[in-house]
Design an enzyme around this catalytic site. Structure first.
Site, PDB file in Angstrom:
ATOM      1  CG  ASP A 120      -1.924  -1.017   1.342  1.00 54.29           C
ATOM      2  OD1 ASP A 120      -2.215  -1.648   0.306  1.00 54.29           O
ATOM      3  OD2 ASP A 120      -2.469  -1.226   2.435  1.00 54.29           O
ATOM      4  CG  ASP A 122       0.966   2.897   4.676  1.00 55.99           C
ATOM      5  OD1 ASP A 122      -0.192   2.600   5.001  1.00 55.99           O
ATOM      6  OD2 ASP A 122       1.855   2.058   4.457  1.00 55.99           O
TER       7      ASP A 122
END
Length: 195
Positions: A120, A122
């Site tokens: 991901d 972040d």
């Protein structure tokens, strides 16, 4: 800091490879900063403290954005989805004071490859003006169009919450992360200011 000899082998290897730690939420008592040691695997995380006088350098998530640190990553690593998405999200996040967290933050700060094809991106945003759930959904849709999942955390001091959780909360109760531990709130925007 925690006695080096007492650390698991992966943590020792991590610190020898790159003497970087991540600051954790928590109170600084007697100049001791709560930190986390990251290993190469997601399950490899260890809590520790480090004396402030032993800190040689501080790199904030916001400095990584200001310096556009991702432009200095090796060309082959720039092909990973996280690094491909970063230049694309910059114009969308331009109105905000934002920084990079997670594995991308660690890699950019330390130089140790941590990002993979499934990572991901972040994002940490502070001083975020209150949004409705619909506005949050719209912003997240814009950010998530570049082939990587964006995990955006809204923060004030040591308090924060996931914008995605707020945007999709059916009960409108959202988990707030604080230095004293997790709490639930129906208005996370107000809660992170008050806790």
């Amino acid at each position: 800091m925690v006695n080096f000899a007492e650390l698991p082998q992966w943590a020792k290897d991590s610190l020898l490879r790159a003497p970087f730690v991540v600051v954790r939420r928590g109170s600084q008592i007697n100049g001791q900063i709560p930190v986390g040691i990251r290993g190469l695997l997601k399950a490899q995380r260890a809590a520790a403290v480090v004396a402030e006088e032993n800190v040689a350098q501080k790199i904030s998530p916001f400095q990584l954005v200001q310096s556009q640190k991702w432009t200095f990553v090796e060309k082959i690593r720039q092909q990973l989805p996280v690094f491909q998405a970063l230049p694309a999200v910059v114009p969308i996040l331009e109105p905000f004071e934002w920084g990079i967290g997670g594995s991308c933050e660690y890699e950019l700060a330390s130089g140790v490859p941590m990002v993979n094809v499934n990572s991901d991106l972040d994002i940490i945003v502070k001083h975020f003006a209150k949004l409705s759930a619909t506005q949050a959904q719209t912003l997240l849709a814009k950010l998530n169009q570049f082939g990587v999942h964006i995990d955006l955390q809204v923060v004030t001091d040591q308090n924060g919450f996931s914008l995605e959780e707020f945007a999709n909360a059916r009960s409108r109760t959202v988990l707030i992360k604080t230095s004293g531990g997790p709490q639930l709130a129906t208005d996370p925007w107000q809660a992170i200011q008050e806790l």
